[in-house]
Design an enzyme around this catalytic site. Structure first.
Site, PDB file in Angstrom:
ATOM      1  N   ARG A 217       0.833  -1.213   0.000  1.00  0.00           N
ATOM      2  CA  ARG A 217       0.000   0.000   0.000  1.00  0.00           C
ATOM      3  C   ARG A 217       0.868   1.263   0.000  1.00  0.00           C
ATOM      4  O   ARG A 217       0.554   2.248  -0.667  1.00  0.00           O
ATOM      5  CB  ARG A 217      -0.940  -0.026   1.216  1.00  0.00           C
ATOM      6  CG  ARG A 217      -1.962   1.087   1.204  1.00  0.00           C
ATOM      7  CD  ARG A 217      -3.023   0.900   2.276  1.00  0.00           C
ATOM      8  NE  ARG A 217      -2.472   1.026   3.623  1.00  0.00           N
ATOM      9  CZ  ARG A 217      -3.156   0.772   4.733  1.00  0.00           C
ATOM     10  NH1 ARG A 217      -4.411   0.357   4.659  1.00  0.00           N
ATOM     11  NH2 ARG A 217      -2.608   0.909   5.909  1.00  0.00           N
TER      12      ARG A 217
ATOM     13  N   LYS B 228      -2.802   6.840   1.345  1.00  0.00           N
ATOM     14  CA  LYS B 228      -2.550   7.078   2.774  1.00  0.00           C
ATOM     15  C   LYS B 228      -1.507   8.186   2.885  1.00  0.00           C
ATOM     16  O   LYS B 228      -0.320   7.943   3.109  1.00  0.00           O
ATOM     17  CB  LYS B 228      -2.087   5.790   3.462  1.00  0.00           C
ATOM     18  CG  LYS B 228      -2.295   5.842   4.978  1.00  0.00           C
ATOM     19  CD  LYS B 228      -2.200   4.465   5.571  1.00  0.00           C
ATOM     20  CE  LYS B 228      -2.131   4.478   7.075  1.00  0.00           C
ATOM     21  NZ  LYS B 228      -3.283   5.030   7.739  1.00  0.00           N
TER      22      LYS B 228
HETATM   23  N1  PXG Z   1      -9.351   4.504   7.150  1.00  0.00           N
HETATM   24  C1  PXG Z   1      -8.504   5.524   7.367  1.00  0.00           C
HETATM   25  C2  PXG Z   1      -8.823   6.864   6.857  1.00  0.00           C
HETATM   26  C3  PXG Z   1      -7.325   5.290   8.083  1.00  0.00           C
HETATM   27  O1  PXG Z   1      -6.477   6.296   8.282  1.00  0.00           O
HETATM   28  C4  PXG Z   1      -7.969   2.956   8.310  1.00  0.00           C
HETATM   29  C5  PXG Z   1      -9.120   3.261   7.582  1.00  0.00           C
HETATM   30  C6  PXG Z   1      -7.714   1.547   8.730  1.00  0.00           C
HETATM   31  O2  PXG Z   1      -6.724   0.956   7.893  1.00  0.00           O
HETATM   32  P1  PXG Z   1      -5.803  -0.239   8.395  1.00  0.00           P
HETATM   33  O3  PXG Z   1      -4.949  -0.550   7.245  1.00  0.00           O
HETATM   34  O4  PXG Z   1      -5.028   0.282   9.581  1.00  0.00           O
HETATM   35  O5  PXG Z   1      -6.691  -1.347   8.770  1.00  0.00           O
HETATM   36  C7  PXG Z   1      -7.061   3.993   8.584  1.00  0.00           C
HETATM   37  C8  PXG Z   1      -5.854   3.721   9.385  1.00  0.00           C
HETATM   38  C9  PXG Z   1      -3.273   4.414  13.781  1.00  0.00           C
HETATM   39  C10 PXG Z   1      -3.611   5.276  12.696  1.00  0.00           C
HETATM   40  O6  PXG Z   1      -2.596   4.892  14.713  1.00  0.00           O
HETATM   41  C11 PXG Z   1      -4.149   4.675  11.605  1.00  0.00           C
HETATM   42  C12 PXG Z   1      -4.468   5.429  10.568  1.00  0.00           C
HETATM   43  C13 PXG Z   1      -4.257   6.796  10.605  1.00  0.00           C
HETATM   44  C14 PXG Z   1      -3.722   7.391  11.712  1.00  0.00           C
HETATM   45  C15 PXG Z   1      -3.394   6.628  12.787  1.00  0.00           C
HETATM   46  O7  PXG Z   1      -3.662   3.251  13.691  1.00  0.00           O
HETATM   47  N2  PXG Z   1      -4.997   4.859   9.452  1.00  0.00           N
END
Ligand code: PXG
Length: 315
Positions: free
Chosen positions: A54, A154
């Site tokens: 990703r 991201k």
């Molecule tokens: N949607 C958004 C907008 C995100 O930022 C997820 C879904 C979940 O994705 P994953 O791949 O983690 O299952 C995210 C995750 C943290 C953190 O500390 C995570 C995100 C952003 C900021 C902090 O876990 N993104």
């Protein structure tokens, strides 16, 4: 005071308190960069290959030239964890556009910078949240659309999520749910979203501007394995309010039930049976060393497994 863990900055390991990035870095000036949040369970980096895939896709979209290869990134992450003696951890990988001039033209930036922060994990929404669920609101701010600064990338531009989170905090609840520009449900500020109605699971599609979450895909796969009907489709706010169960998924949050949305209780107001079953299955899955990359040979021996070929470290 918390421990000063070593941070990787462009090939060097320095104490976190001394880690520096230039104020002329376009990541700082314009949010021009990308990141990943990854977890380590029992010395195994959960779904590292998927996170790095990703990251590289995000880089491609933003035309960031990665200064190191995937293999070098993987080795640097493993080394950061080993140097900090961390086996239960949170990893934040950041790639910024690098130092440039004042002006958004990315051509003024010579070279991307890579930062790897590793820390012991503090659950994003709290351990209690995973059992009791969280209170949420639907935010006024809409998820950026897929032809804008979509969360499919991201990126370091999280203002869309931050506006929603501020709204949740001001409303005295834990999390905000964002709708897309068409009024369909998108996701939480940093989590993907699922609903359960009459035993059927639904989750918003990529067209709703969501981040393609690693945890989301894991839950889709686990739900399929358990025999739950699961579909990716547009979900209306009405369906959200009238669902039997709603839950959020994310790397730091894991599987968190939603017990209230904009003052309306969801289902029984407690964690529902499908959410509980999936959370339990996820807890088992995340600790299975076959689902990630082990950080030391010792742990590989302790775990008594041979990881699949593609997960083996090239050292
Ligand atoms: N949607 C958004 C907008 C995100 O930022 C997820 C879904 C979940 O994705 P994953 O791949 O983690 O299952 C995210 C995750 C943290 C953190 O500390 C995570 C995100 C952003 C900021 C902090 O876990 N993104």
């Amino acid at each position: 005071m918390s421990k000063d863990y070593l941070v990787y900055v462009d090939g060097d390991f320095v104490p976190g308190s001394e880690a520096r990035i230039s104020v002329f870095d376009h990541g700082f000036l314009y949010g021009d960069g990308i990141f990943e949040g990854i977890r380590v369970y029992s010395g195994c980096i959960f779904r590292l290959a998927e996170h790095l895939e990703r990251l590289w896709q995000s880089a491609k979209m933003l035309m960031l030239e990665m200064p190191i290869s995937i293999e070098q990134m993987e080795r640097a992450i493993v080394e950061a964890l080993n140097r900090n003696s961390l086996v239960e951890a949170y990893i934040r990988v950041l790639v910024t556009r690098g130092k440039g001039t004042l002006g958004i033209d990315p051509r003024t930036c010579e070279k991307c910078s890579v930062v790897i922060i590793t820390q012991p994990l503090k659950p994003l929404l709290g351990e209690k949240a995973k059992l009791e669920g969280v209170r949420t609101i639907i935010a006024w701010v809409r998820r950026d659309s897929v032809d804008a600064t979509s969360h499919e990338i991201k990126s370091m531009n999280y203002l869309n999520s931050i506006l929603a989170k501020i709204e949740a905090i001001n409303a005295g609840v834990t999390e905000a749910i964002l709708l897309d520009r068409n009024g369909f449900v998108s996701e939480g500020s940093a989590e993907n979203l699922f609903i359960v109605k009459n035993g059927r699971i639904s989750t918003p599609p990529m067209t709703a501007g969501i981040l393609p979450g690693v945890t989301r895909q894991t839950i889709i796969d686990l739900a399929g394995d358990l025999g739950y009907p699961i579909v990716e489709r547009n979900i209306t706010p009405y369906e959200l309010f009238s669902a039997d169960e709603v839950f959020l998924t994310g790397t730091a949050a894991e599987v968190v039930p939603v017990r209230e949305i904009s003052s309306r209780p969801i289902g029984s107001g407690e964690r529902g049976p499908v959410t509980a079953r999936l959370a339990e299955e996820f807890d088992r899955f995340k600790r299975d060393p076959r689902n990630g990359v082990l950080i030391t040979e010792d742990i590989r021996i302790v775990a008594g497994v041979d990881p699949p070929e593609e997960n083996q470290r090239t050292s």
